[in-house]
Enzyme design. Structure first.
Site, mmCIF file in Angstrom:
data_model
loop_
_atom_site.group_PDB
_atom_site.id
_atom_site.type_symbol
_atom_site.label_atom_id
_atom_site.label_comp_id
_atom_site.label_asym_id
_atom_site.label_seq_id
_atom_site.Cartn_x
_atom_site.Cartn_y
_atom_site.Cartn_z
ATOM 1 N N LYS A 98 22.943 3.661 -33.244
ATOM 2 C CA LYS A 98 22.958 2.888 -31.991
ATOM 3 C C LYS A 98 24.313 3.050 -31.300
ATOM 4 O O LYS A 98 25.265 3.570 -31.904
ATOM 5 C CB LYS A 98 22.677 1.422 -32.309
ATOM 6 C CG LYS A 98 23.718 0.799 -33.214
ATOM 7 C CD LYS A 98 23.211 -0.462 -33.899
ATOM 8 C CE LYS A 98 24.333 -1.107 -34.688
ATOM 9 N NZ LYS A 98 23.828 -2.091 -35.650
ATOM 10 N N TYR A 114 54.619 -0.635 -17.834
ATOM 11 C CA TYR A 114 54.371 -1.906 -17.163
ATOM 12 C C TYR A 114 55.144 -3.032 -17.833
ATOM 13 O O TYR A 114 55.196 -3.122 -19.061
ATOM 14 C CB TYR A 114 52.887 -2.246 -17.198
ATOM 15 C CG TYR A 114 52.063 -1.524 -16.151
ATOM 16 C CD1 TYR A 114 52.371 -1.640 -14.801
ATOM 17 C CD2 TYR A 114 50.986 -0.742 -16.526
ATOM 18 C CE1 TYR A 114 51.605 -0.979 -13.838
ATOM 19 C CE2 TYR A 114 50.218 -0.090 -15.584
ATOM 20 C CZ TYR A 114 50.521 -0.211 -14.238
ATOM 21 O OH TYR A 114 49.770 0.431 -13.298
HETATM 22 C C1 LIG Z 1 24.234 -1.911 -36.918
HETATM 23 C C2 LIG Z 1 23.282 -2.207 -38.007
HETATM 24 C C3 LIG Z 1 23.376 -1.583 -39.251
HETATM 25 C C4 LIG Z 1 24.569 -0.742 -39.645
HETATM 26 O O1 LIG Z 1 25.634 -1.602 -39.982
HETATM 27 P P1 LIG Z 1 27.085 -1.063 -40.444
HETATM 28 O O2 LIG Z 1 27.833 -2.306 -40.763
HETATM 29 O O3 LIG Z 1 27.646 -0.343 -39.268
HETATM 30 O O4 LIG Z 1 26.879 -0.173 -41.605
HETATM 31 C C5 LIG Z 1 22.362 -1.800 -40.163
HETATM 32 N N1 LIG Z 1 21.332 -2.631 -39.871
HETATM 33 C C6 LIG Z 1 21.221 -3.274 -38.695
HETATM 34 C C7 LIG Z 1 20.072 -4.180 -38.455
HETATM 35 C C8 LIG Z 1 22.199 -3.109 -37.728
HETATM 36 O O5 LIG Z 1 22.110 -3.760 -36.570
#
Ligand SMILES: *Cc1c(COP(=O)(O)O)cnc(C)c1O
Length: 337
Positions: free
Chosen positions: A35, A240
């Site tokens: 994602k 800055y």
């Molecule tokens: C993002 C996510 C993961 C992966 O989690 P990490 O901590 O990045 O390994 C797994 N399961 C779900 C439902 C998630 O939303």
């Protein structure tokens, strides 16, 4: 046209991290959370490489993300389920929705949807059906029953409570597989793996628990080109709000990178490049960062690599390892090596 900033992305490190997590997952299959554009690295580039390494199951948040991966032939699950607006795409079969509310379940049943996944809440109270709602799933073709750990990166009693609550659901649905562990959950122990694990962060070089620190390798290195090298005289200031004052004459390189690219303001006066040889001085600007390059011969047009080992960079900047990955912006050229 070549961008003046790039992400160097290490294929061997990515696939090596996946293989290590797959080994730690024991008999469970090991998937990948891709994602947020593959945690900022570029989802198609990540998913293609993981598929070559043997990964089959990938997880995205929404259907636009699923569509971008459709040509790769992987098994895609959409963690945010299915809205009315998503139905045409969802029914086309490019991915499985992960149903997480009674309304989503009813929508999928009414639409005559095929295979789906189901998220059940075991205590995080974010997404998921309550275990009491599982009766409503009758008739659905459930591929994977999932839950998500709230505190897997900590040693707290909640992990075992969620594990027990999830294990108690075995056989309560028609699901073919069960899946609980994210990256940190994999490191909690074999009993957390069930049939399928879902690492994200650790694939990309993040280290959520100490057990992973010897195994997981850095995947992402931001690099930027030097726009100008200038001599700053003792007593003068840089950047800055003039927060940095030269104690002695200092050679400063201004590089093509800033907080708009995800190199956050928390690195001001704290970050570094060139393996510690070039400290960040003064405030990080939107598009520019100043480095003390006195110890080097770096010149205008040269490239420098920012120090970006995620646990250390997170500690320095006050951002999470997740934010340091997903914040990496669209101006970087993404170069896989
Ligand atoms: C993002 C996510 C993961 C992966 O989690 P990490 O901590 O990045 O390994 C797994 N399961 C779900 C439902 C998630 O939303």
């Amino acid at each position: 046209m070549t961008a003046p900033l790039r992400l160097r992305l290490d294929t061997e490190a990515l696939t090596g991290n996946w293989r290590a997590l797959a080994r730690m997952s024991g008999r469970a299959a090991c998937g990948a959370a891709v994602k947020a554009d593959g945690y900022g690295l570029g989802a198609p580039g990540v998913a293609t490489r993981l598929a070559e390494a043997g990964c089959r199951d990938v997880f995205v948040s929404n259907w636009a993300e699923a569509e971008a991966l459709a040509p790769l032939g992987l098994t895609v699950s959409v963690l945010h389920g299915v809205r009315d607006e998503d139905l045409p795409l969802a029914l086309s079969g490019i991915a499985r929705p992960v149903l997480s509310t009674p309304a989503q379940v009813a929508r999928w049943q009414a639409a005559g949807g095929g295979a789906c996944d189901v998220m059940v809440d075991t205590g995080m109270n974010r997404l998921g059906l309550s275990p009491d709602d599982l009766a409503a799933l009758a008739g659905l073709e459930i591929h994977t029953l999932m839950s998500h750990l709230a505190c897997a990166d900590e040693d707290v009693a909640m992990n075992a409570r969620q594990l027990a609550a999830f294990a108690a659901l075995a056989g309560r649905t028609s699901a073919r597989r069960m899946s609980l562990a994210n990256s940190a959950g994999i490191a909690l122990g074999a009993e957390y793996a069930f049939d399928l694990t879902r690492p994200g962060l650790a694939l990309y070089g993040g280290i959520p628990r100490g057990e992973l620190s010897d195994t997981i390798r850095q995947v992402v290195t931001p690099e930027a080109q030097i726009l100008q090298r200038r001599r700053v005289r003792a007593g003068e200031t840089v950047g800055y709000n003039a927060t940095w004052t030269a104690a002695v004459d200092t050679d400063v390189a201004i590089i093509n990178l800033g907080y708009a690219d995800g190199y956050f303001r928390g690195f001001s006066d704290k970050g570094s490049a060139g393996q510690g040889t070039c400290p960040v001085i003064g405030r990080v600007s939107m598009d520019l960062v100043a480095l003390d390059v006195t110890a080097t011969s770096l010149a205008e047009g040269d490239w420098v690599a920012l120090d970006y080992a995620l646990p250390a960079a997170a500690a320095l900047s006050g951002m999470s390892q997740y934010e340091l990955l997903t914040g990496l912006g669209g101006r970087f050229a993404r170069q896989w090596g």
